[in-house]
Design a protein around this motif. Structure first.
Motif, short mmCIF file in Angstrom:
data_model
loop_
_atom_site.label_atom_id
_atom_site.label_comp_id
_atom_site.label_asym_id
_atom_site.label_seq_id
_atom_site.Cartn_x
_atom_site.Cartn_y
_atom_site.Cartn_z
N THR A 167 12.19 62.94 49.45
CA THR A 167 12.74 63.49 50.66
C THR A 167 12.25 63.79 51.68
O THR A 167 11.91 64.60 51.79
CB THR A 167 13.89 64.04 50.04
N CYS A 168 12.06 62.97 52.76
CA CYS A 168 11.06 63.53 54.60
C CYS A 168 12.09 64.63 54.98
O CYS A 168 13.16 64.23 55.29
CB CYS A 168 10.62 62.25 55.34
N ILE A 169 11.33 65.27 55.46
CA ILE A 169 12.18 66.04 55.82
C ILE A 169 11.06 66.43 57.07
O ILE A 169 10.56 66.63 58.10
CB ILE A 169 11.74 67.59 55.10
N PHE A 170 12.65 66.28 58.83
CA PHE A 170 11.88 66.71 60.10
C PHE A 170 12.49 67.81 60.92
O PHE A 170 13.65 67.83 60.82
CB PHE A 170 12.09 65.17 60.81
N TYR A 217 1.57 64.77 58.56
CA TYR A 217 1.24 65.22 57.12
C TYR A 217 2.12 64.52 56.05
O TYR A 217 1.99 66.45 56.06
CB TYR A 217 -0.45 63.76 57.20
N ALA A 218 2.01 64.63 55.45
CA ALA A 218 2.81 65.09 53.98
C ALA A 218 2.38 64.75 52.42
O ALA A 218 1.89 62.96 52.30
CB ALA A 218 3.66 65.76 53.31
N TYR A 219 1.89 64.93 51.21
CA TYR A 219 1.62 64.54 50.01
C TYR A 219 2.31 64.80 48.92
O TYR A 219 3.03 65.93 49.01
CB TYR A 219 0.06 65.02 49.30
N THR A 220 2.53 64.03 48.42
CA THR A 220 3.57 64.02 47.04
C THR A 220 2.45 62.97 45.86
O THR A 220 1.81 62.04 45.92
CB THR A 220 4.95 63.07 46.99
N VAL A 221 3.15 62.88 43.81
CA VAL A 221 2.20 63.12 43.13
C VAL A 221 3.67 62.33 42.46
O VAL A 221 4.04 63.13 41.72
CB VAL A 221 1.61 64.10 42.66
N VAL A 222 3.16 60.96 41.52
CA VAL A 222 4.28 60.41 41.36
C VAL A 222 4.02 60.91 40.01
O VAL A 222 3.63 60.65 38.98
CB VAL A 222 4.03 59.09 41.09
N ASP A 223 5.67 61.96 39.77
CA ASP A 223 5.52 62.26 37.55
C ASP A 223 7.24 62.88 37.04
O ASP A 223 7.30 62.60 36.23
CB ASP A 223 4.81 64.33 38.04
N GLY A 224 7.46 61.47 38.15
CA GLY A 224 9.06 61.13 37.80
C GLY A 224 10.04 62.59 38.01
O GLY A 224 11.19 62.20 38.18
N ALA A 225 9.58 63.64 38.88
CA ALA A 225 11.02 64.54 39.37
C ALA A 225 10.71 64.51 40.99
O ALA A 225 10.15 64.25 41.70
CB ALA A 225 9.84 66.23 39.29
N ASP A 226 11.67 63.81 41.44
CA ASP A 226 12.15 64.09 43.22
C ASP A 226 11.32 64.76 43.61
O ASP A 226 11.03 66.81 43.60
CB ASP A 226 13.52 64.01 43.02
N ASN A 228 9.92 66.78 48.12
CA ASN A 228 10.26 66.57 49.99
C ASN A 228 8.75 65.79 49.77
O ASN A 228 7.81 66.13 49.53
CB ASN A 228 10.66 67.77 50.00
N ALA A 229 8.82 66.03 51.32
CA ALA A 229 7.24 65.56 52.10
C ALA A 229 8.02 66.14 53.59
O ALA A 229 8.63 65.30 54.40
CB ALA A 229 7.36 63.86 52.37
N PRO A 230 7.40 68.07 54.14
CA PRO A 230 8.18 68.56 55.15
C PRO A 230 7.66 67.53 56.62
O PRO A 230 5.63 67.26 55.51
CB PRO A 230 8.54 69.50 54.43
N PHE A 231 7.99 67.66 57.57
CA PHE A 231 7.13 67.29 58.57
C PHE A 231 7.66 68.63 59.79
O PHE A 231 8.30 68.67 59.54
CB PHE A 231 7.41 65.98 59.36
N THR A 232 6.65 68.95 59.91
CA THR A 232 6.93 70.06 61.39
C THR A 232 6.78 69.09 63.14
O THR A 232 5.86 68.52 62.96
CB THR A 232 6.50 71.44 61.45
N CYS A 233 7.91 69.09 63.47
CA CYS A 233 7.53 67.83 64.44
C CYS A 233 7.69 69.11 65.87
O CYS A 233 8.34 69.94 65.59
CB CYS A 233 8.89 67.21 64.92
N ALA A 234 6.86 68.50 66.47
CA ALA A 234 6.51 68.62 67.74
C ALA A 234 7.93 69.07 68.44
O ALA A 234 8.65 67.85 68.98
CB ALA A 234 5.91 68.01 69.16
N PRO A 235 8.51 70.43 69.05
CA PRO A 235 9.26 70.53 69.96
C PRO A 235 9.14 69.29 71.19
O PRO A 235 8.20 69.14 71.76
CB PRO A 235 9.64 71.42 70.30
#
Length: 235
Positions: A167-170, A217-226, A228-235
């Protein structure tokens, strides 16, 4: 006397008029005159044209490009001889090797076998300690090597493929953004306002770098568990 003078006068007159004597005149001892005959040259007969000349048979045209001769029959490869040395690595006991052409030999460590056949023929080999090899008949002696000792363990199978949801979070934005990655062929992405989800299928332990259109940028590792990939966007 008078008659003789008259005759003499006639002879003079004839001589003065051309020098020819008149027949019957003169003395009886004069030879008769000889007339000259001019010879006529022989004439060459003119050939008469034949009104029906014989017909000439038409000439047979010659072929300027005669057909090519047939190709020669294919050549047969020559028969060659060579010595094949079967080598048995990793064992100290008697072993044997066999060819698919019927030749074989046996020995400790190695053995030799004389090969004979058509040039270029492939030969398949196997041994009593296992394994396979191949050679080609070319008249050059060669080695047929078999690894008869303990074999290294096979490599482990690749990790299984598993699937998880990222899940990508903006954060700090109210407009639509996109989350994407260049990994796994660059085919994974999603778009949304505030967040979006993307399904990932890869081998266990695969690390994925994510980017977003609002930066970061965000990083995830495939391990079978869902996760998040969080992003703090500039205003």
């Amino acid at each position: 006397m008078t008659k003789a003078i008259a005759t003499f006068g006639v002879m003079l007159l004839v001589s003065a008029c051309g020098g020819r004597s008149v027949p019957g005149s003169g003395t009886q001892n004069d030879p008769p005159p000889v007339s000259k005959v001019t010879p006529t040259p022989p004439t060459t007969p003119t050939p008469t044209p034949n009104p029906n000349p014989p017909s000439t048979p038409p000439s047979t045209p010659t072929d300027p490009d005669p057909p090519d001769p047939p190709p020669p029959p294919p050549s047969v490869p020559p028969v060659v001889e060579e010595v094949a040395t079967c080598v048995f690595n990793g064992v100290t006991t008697m072993q044997a090797c066999y060819s698919d052409t019927g030749e074989k030999c046996a020995g400790v460590g190695s053995c030799d076998v004389l090969m004979r056949g058509l040039y270029g023929r492939p030969v398949q080999w196997k041994s009593s300690c296992g394994g396979y090899a191949s050679t080609i008949l070319d008249g050059v002696n060669e080695k047929v090597v078999f690894r008869c000792g303990p074999q290294p363990p096979p490599p482990p199978p690749p990790p299984p493929l598993i699937t998880e949801v990222v899940t990508c979070i903006f954060s700090n934005t109210s407009i639509e953004n996109e989350c994407y990655t260049a990994a796994l062929g660059g085919q994974l992405s999603c778009r949304g306002i505030g967040s979006c989800q993307v399904k990932v299928t890869a081998q266990v332990g695969t690390k994925i770098e994510w980017k977003s259109t609002c930066g970061g940028y965000a990083y995830t590792v495939v391990d079978g568990a869902d996760e998040n990939a969080p992003f703090t966007c500039a205003p």
